[in-house]
Design a protein around this motif. Structure first.
Motif, PDB file in Angstrom:
ATOM      1  N   LEU A 246     -23.197 -87.961 -28.328  1.00 19.34           N
ATOM      2  CA  LEU A 246     -23.827 -86.709 -28.753  1.00 19.34           C
ATOM      3  C   LEU A 246     -24.219 -86.769 -30.227  1.00 19.34           C
ATOM      4  O   LEU A 246     -25.305 -86.313 -30.619  1.00 19.34           O
ATOM      5  CB  LEU A 246     -22.886 -85.528 -28.510  1.00 19.34           C
ATOM      6  N   MET A 247     -23.344 -87.338 -31.048  1.00 22.91           N
ATOM      7  CA  MET A 247     -23.641 -87.501 -32.462  1.00 22.91           C
ATOM      8  C   MET A 247     -24.870 -88.383 -32.658  1.00 22.91           C
ATOM      9  O   MET A 247     -25.774 -88.069 -33.437  1.00 22.91           O
ATOM     10  CB  MET A 247     -22.434 -88.087 -33.182  1.00 22.91           C
ATOM     11  N   LEU A 248     -24.926 -89.494 -31.922  1.00 24.19           N
ATOM     12  CA  LEU A 248     -26.054 -90.416 -32.057  1.00 24.19           C
ATOM     13  C   LEU A 248     -27.365 -89.771 -31.614  1.00 24.19           C
ATOM     14  O   LEU A 248     -28.397 -89.925 -32.278  1.00 24.19           O
ATOM     15  CB  LEU A 248     -25.795 -91.680 -31.234  1.00 24.19           C
ATOM     16  N   LEU A 249     -27.347 -89.063 -30.508  1.00 27.41           N
ATOM     17  CA  LEU A 249     -28.572 -88.424 -30.027  1.00 27.41           C
ATOM     18  C   LEU A 249     -29.030 -87.319 -30.972  1.00 27.41           C
ATOM     19  O   LEU A 249     -30.227 -87.146 -31.215  1.00 27.41           O
ATOM     20  CB  LEU A 249     -28.339 -87.860 -28.621  1.00 27.41           C
ATOM     21  N   GLY A 313     -26.935 -75.522 -24.842  1.00 29.67           N
ATOM     22  CA  GLY A 313     -27.976 -74.557 -25.194  1.00 29.67           C
ATOM     23  C   GLY A 313     -28.703 -74.922 -26.465  1.00 29.67           C
ATOM     24  O   GLY A 313     -29.947 -74.810 -26.550  1.00 29.67           O
ATOM     25  N   ALA A 314     -27.949 -75.369 -27.481  1.00 29.49           N
ATOM     26  CA  ALA A 314     -28.579 -75.765 -28.735  1.00 29.49           C
ATOM     27  C   ALA A 314     -29.514 -76.956 -28.535  1.00 29.49           C
ATOM     28  O   ALA A 314     -30.597 -77.029 -29.132  1.00 29.49           O
ATOM     29  CB  ALA A 314     -27.510 -76.106 -29.773  1.00 29.49           C
ATOM     30  N   GLU A 315     -29.124 -77.905 -27.678  1.00 30.60           N
ATOM     31  CA  GLU A 315     -29.974 -79.070 -27.420  1.00 30.60           C
ATOM     32  C   GLU A 315     -31.241 -78.682 -26.657  1.00 30.60           C
ATOM     33  O   GLU A 315     -32.316 -79.247 -26.896  1.00 30.60           O
ATOM     34  CB  GLU A 315     -29.193 -80.127 -26.640  1.00 30.60           C
ATOM     35  N   ILE A 316     -31.144 -77.724 -25.763  1.00 34.88           N
ATOM     36  CA  ILE A 316     -32.333 -77.259 -25.049  1.00 34.88           C
ATOM     37  C   ILE A 316     -33.314 -76.592 -26.015  1.00 34.88           C
ATOM     38  O   ILE A 316     -34.530 -76.809 -25.933  1.00 34.88           O
ATOM     39  CB  ILE A 316     -31.929 -76.292 -23.916  1.00 34.88           C
ATOM     40  N   ILE A 410     -32.898 -83.692 -24.643  1.00 29.71           N
ATOM     41  CA  ILE A 410     -32.623 -83.387 -23.234  1.00 29.71           C
ATOM     42  C   ILE A 410     -31.435 -84.220 -22.742  1.00 29.71           C
ATOM     43  O   ILE A 410     -30.548 -83.722 -22.029  1.00 29.71           O
ATOM     44  CB  ILE A 410     -33.880 -83.651 -22.379  1.00 29.71           C
ATOM     45  N   CYS A 411     -31.402 -85.500 -23.133  1.00 28.69           N
ATOM     46  CA  CYS A 411     -30.257 -86.356 -22.774  1.00 28.69           C
ATOM     47  C   CYS A 411     -28.966 -85.810 -23.372  1.00 28.69           C
ATOM     48  O   CYS A 411     -27.905 -85.819 -22.718  1.00 28.69           O
ATOM     49  CB  CYS A 411     -30.495 -87.783 -23.267  1.00 28.69           C
TER      50      CYS A 411
END
Length: 430
Positions: A246-249, A313-316, A410-411
């Motif tokens: 998650l950190m990397l993405l 939600g934040a990633e979306i 999205i990933c």
């Protein structure tokens, strides 16, 4: 009559959560955090304008050097913090960086005559070290001053001081840069840090009058150490591996936008003061959005639904923002995307991610989080910038970079949602 007397002598702590003997320490800690983050956000636009002076092609070298220095200094930091009381270690470190800032001023006064790439690389790396030794150490120091019980009541108020400082710093930079120039801004930051040192000494004096009851678990906790042990823990745990991914993405999105932002500063703002003003405006907008999200959204979502919906939600939202940027592709859209994604990252994702570490034991929390927040983060910077450099050579434009970043977001949303299937979150509300 008895009820009236009860009201008249009501303890103020019942309304504020602050006991009578704690007010001085609370105010000092509040001001201390305000000053540290205000100083950091005075300096941050100065760093950004140096990178923009040369363009995004220098960022790979900047990030690579920062990654190497981080790998070297993080274990050193852990060794120092484990062997010297933070009440003694912290003020000495602050004074060291104050001297550094004063020494930098002549170089910035002669910025037009110096190679911007050399000065930019030195200051870029220096800011990363500054962040490790000055900003990040704040909560470690404060944890030595207050007890665990006090932290539950007071740390939220102290954190608000930092949020105000993060807003005041860019405002001060925007106001001063066209009046006094870039070099003197370093003197302004040095004065803030000097005032923070005064707060440190006052807090130490207060703590001697109000010693914290011995808390063996807290005092024996590993702070900043166990670097390679942290790497082993991350690679061995499916839960921690997902947190690291998650950190990397997230770094993919942030670093791509940072590159695009650097090119905007290079192309549209040839004057150093104008570039500094531009980046201060972005920081100001990001920090205001961050504060609003923390107050209005994050606390409610984390309390009612847990960290997984907050992260997903934040990633979306990030993905939708980046898809919009891919269609627009304008410089103003890049700045807007940077504000939305960074504001969401610091306002929602970081508190949610930090809460994930409460699901693991204390030693794992310190060691694994230290590894992810330093080595993984800096490695991500280097890897993403390297890929960006290659893709630029093949002619990729802003729309292409925004599309790839949207896929990364999205990933990240998918991985965040999958976290709820891990044993660590099995009983979570999500």
């Amino acid at each position: 009559m008895a009820a009236q007397n009860d009201i008249a002598v009501a303890d103020p702590a019942s309304f504020t959560g602050v006991k009578r003997g704690e007010w001085l320490a609370l105010v000092l800690a509040f001001i201390y955090f305000f000053l540290v983050l205000a100083a950091y956000y005075v300096l941050r636009p100065v760093r950004e304008q140096l990178a923009a002076a040369s363009g995004s092609q220098v960022l790979f070298q900047f990030y690579l050097t920062t990654f190497i220095v981080t790998l070297v200094l993080t274990p050193v930091y852990g060794w120092l913090i484990a062997r010297f009381p933070r009440k003694r270690f912290v003020p000495v470190v602050y004074l060291f960086f104050i001297v550094n800032l004063i020494a930098f001023i002549p170089a910035f006064e002669a910025q037009g005559q110096l190679n911007p790439r050399v000065l930019g690389q030195v200051f870029f790396v220096w800011m990363s070290v500054f962040n490790l030794f000055v900003v990040a150490v704040f909560w470690s120091f404060i944890a030595d001053i207050f007890s665990v019980e006090q932290s539950h009541r007071l740390f939220g108020i102290i954190a608000f001081g930092g949020a105000l400082g993060a807003i005041a710093g860019p405002l001060l930079t925007k106001w001063l840069v066209h009046r006094i120039g870039i070099g003197p801004l370093l003197g302004v930051a040095a004065c803030m840090l000097l005032a923070a040192v005064a707060c440190i000494f006052a807090l130490v004096a207060w703590s001697r009058r109000h010693p914290v009851a011995q808390d063996t678990e807290r005092n024996e906790a590993v702070i900043g150490g166990g670097f390679w042990a942290g790497a082993k823990l991350v690679f061995a745990s499916p839960f921690l591996r997902r947190v690291a991914i998650l950190m990397l993405l997230g770094d993919c999105v942030g670093t791509v936008l940072y590159n695009l932002q650097t090119d905007i500063g290079h192309q549209y703002y040839p004057d150093g003061a104008a570039r500094t003003d531009f980046y201060a405006s972005i920081d100001l907008s990001v920090n205001v959005l961050m504060a609003v999200l923390q107050i209005v959204v994050t606390r409610v979502v984390l309390t009612r639904f847990g960290p997984v919906p907050a992260l997903a939600g934040a990633e979306i939202v990030k993905a939708l923002t980046l898809i919009t940027l891919a269609f627009l592709g304008q410089p103003a859209a890049v700045a807007a995307a940077m504000i939305v994604t960074r504001g969401g990252a610091y306002g929602v994702e970081k508190p949610a991610t930090d809460s994930l570490y409460t699901r693991v034991d204390r030693e794992t929390r310190y060691k694994a989080k230290g590894f992810v927040d330093t080595a993984v983060w800096r490695f991500g910077d280097v890897a993403v910038v390297g890929i960006i450099t290659i893709l630029r050579d093949f002619g990729m434009t802003t729309a292409g970079f925004a599309s790839l970043s949207a896929i990364a977001a999205i990933c990240a949303a998918y991985i965040a949602w999958r976290l709820k299937s891990t044993p660590e979150l099995a009983h979570d509300k999500a």
